[in-house]
Design an enzyme around this catalytic site. Structure first.
Site, mmCIF file in Angstrom:
data_model
loop_
_atom_site.group_PDB
_atom_site.id
_atom_site.type_symbol
_atom_site.label_atom_id
_atom_site.label_comp_id
_atom_site.label_asym_id
_atom_site.label_seq_id
_atom_site.Cartn_x
_atom_site.Cartn_y
_atom_site.Cartn_z
ATOM 1 N N ASP A 112 11.681 -13.730 -21.585
ATOM 2 C CA ASP A 112 10.458 -14.040 -20.663
ATOM 3 C C ASP A 112 9.205 -14.230 -21.741
ATOM 4 O OD1 ASP A 112 8.795 -13.821 -18.186
ATOM 5 O OD2 ASP A 112 8.260 -11.788 -19.322
ATOM 6 N N ALA A 120 5.165 -13.539 -20.695
ATOM 7 C CA ALA A 120 3.894 -12.531 -20.656
ATOM 8 C C ALA A 120 4.618 -11.098 -20.403
ATOM 9 C CB ALA A 120 3.155 -12.779 -19.546
ATOM 10 N N ALA A 134 -0.607 -6.006 -7.265
ATOM 11 C CA ALA A 134 -0.704 -7.092 -7.919
ATOM 12 C C ALA A 134 0.641 -7.077 -8.950
ATOM 13 C CB ALA A 134 -1.869 -7.304 -8.799
ATOM 14 N N MET A 137 5.362 -9.025 -10.193
ATOM 15 C CA MET A 137 5.126 -9.583 -11.362
ATOM 16 C C MET A 137 6.682 -10.033 -12.086
ATOM 17 S SD MET A 137 2.403 -10.400 -13.059
ATOM 18 C CE MET A 137 1.411 -9.170 -12.663
ATOM 19 N N LYS A 158 4.785 -17.834 -9.504
ATOM 20 C CA LYS A 158 3.374 -17.233 -8.896
ATOM 21 C C LYS A 158 3.057 -17.433 -7.408
ATOM 22 C CE LYS A 158 2.922 -15.456 -12.697
ATOM 23 N NZ LYS A 158 3.514 -14.095 -12.816
ATOM 24 N N HIS A 207 5.022 -15.031 -5.998
ATOM 25 C CA HIS A 207 4.330 -13.663 -6.061
ATOM 26 C C HIS A 207 3.145 -13.631 -4.932
ATOM 27 C CE1 HIS A 207 2.647 -10.749 -9.226
ATOM 28 N NE2 HIS A 207 2.464 -10.365 -8.196
ATOM 29 N N ARG A 259 12.986 -17.068 -10.067
ATOM 30 C CA ARG A 259 13.581 -15.577 -10.010
ATOM 31 C C ARG A 259 13.556 -15.193 -8.568
ATOM 32 N NH1 ARG A 259 9.648 -14.127 -15.099
ATOM 33 N NH2 ARG A 259 10.964 -15.224 -16.876
ATOM 34 N N ASP A 308 10.755 -8.011 -19.148
ATOM 35 C CA ASP A 308 9.930 -6.688 -18.942
ATOM 36 C C ASP A 308 9.839 -6.539 -17.318
ATOM 37 O OD1 ASP A 308 8.010 -8.944 -18.754
ATOM 38 O OD2 ASP A 308 6.429 -7.635 -18.184
#
Length: 268
Positions: free
Chosen positions: A11, A13, A44, A48, A52, A55, A159, A185
């Protein structure tokens, strides 16, 4: 058929750059605020790792957020509203992504060690190519340059589907999936690796679950650090991670363990 690990897929970020995954979190808060709706850091961060747009849709589906949206805007959020928030989010994220472009300590050294062992290196991300464009040359100059990059929007599904992993396997010419490891992460990123049939390694302290910069993490007391580690490890383990490490700097011993497992005929 090979019994050795062939590839590591990372990944971005919170895993390779942007300690604490702070760039997207801040933009989510500001994007929703543009529509008069305040969302929390927890709301938020909860999704993650997703593409986006997915999300944003997931945040809008949260009962509290959906109710606040309807109260302030007179109607329940729609797919058109998802698009409206997304249209604001992307240019905001492009504008700030280079402010959070520092590579995670140890990432360049880990990349060099993996290459020395003959592993191929790929990457998947919930960022679009537009967001990644200004980030890539900065990361490359610092020694972080995967051979493959698959972004949100490149494929019909992101994902937790395995589609981006499958595309990575094609680009790296790697198979079977059990000879690759996904390093991420977020729980949804771990699910992505599991869905593809790969080994998975969760990154606890440098990522989204902890949410702290290098300096903030270093300032924690031993007790607070242990608490942060336990909470992050719990999230990633619950998602199914085969291993959990503090950061990418701790990956190489896990690579050895996976290699040993493959040599014994074990599969993820």
């Amino acid at each position: 058929m090979t019994k050795r690990l062939q590839a590591a897929v990372f990944d971005w970020a919170g895993t390779l750059v942007d300690h604490g995954s702070r760039a997207p979190m801040g933009v989510f808060l500001r994007s929703f605020a543009e529509f008069g709706v305040e969302i929390s850091i927890e709301e938020a961060r909860g999704f993650m790792g997703m593409a986006k747009k997915d999300h944003i849709r997931s945040v809008l589906e949260l009962p509290r957020v959906a109710g606040e949206w309807q109260r302030l805007r007179g109607a329940a959020p729609t797919e058109a509203d998802v698009e409206s928030v997304y249209d604001i989010f992307v240019p905001m994220n492009v504008a700030v992504v280079t402010d959070h472009a520092d590579v995670i300590p140890g990432a360049p050294e880990t990349f060099a060690a993996l290459r020395a062992r003959g592993l191929k290196i790929g990457s998947t991300t919930g960022y679009t190519r537009e967001i990644m464009a200004p980030l890539l040359p900065i990361a490359k100059a610092a020694g972080v340059a995967p051979q493959s990059l698959v972004c949100a929007g490149d494929l019909s599904q992101g994902r937790p589907s395995p589609m981006m992993m499958y595309q990575t396997f094609l680009e790296l010419e790697v198979w079977p999936a059990s000879t690759a490891v996904k390093v991420d992460d977020t729980p949804v990123g771990i699910e992505e690796g599991l869905s593809a049939g790969s080994w998975t390694v969760g990154v606890a302290l440098s990522g989204n679950a902890c949410g702290l910069s290098v300096e903030e993490l270093a300032a924690l007391s031993a007790a607070d650090l242990a608490s942060q580690r336990a909470r992050a490890c719990s999230q990633l383990t619950a998602a199914g991670a085969h291993f959990v490490i503090d950061s990418v700097a701790d990956l190489l011993p896990v690579i050895d363990r996976i290699d040993g497992a493959l040599a014994r005929g074990e599969r993820p």
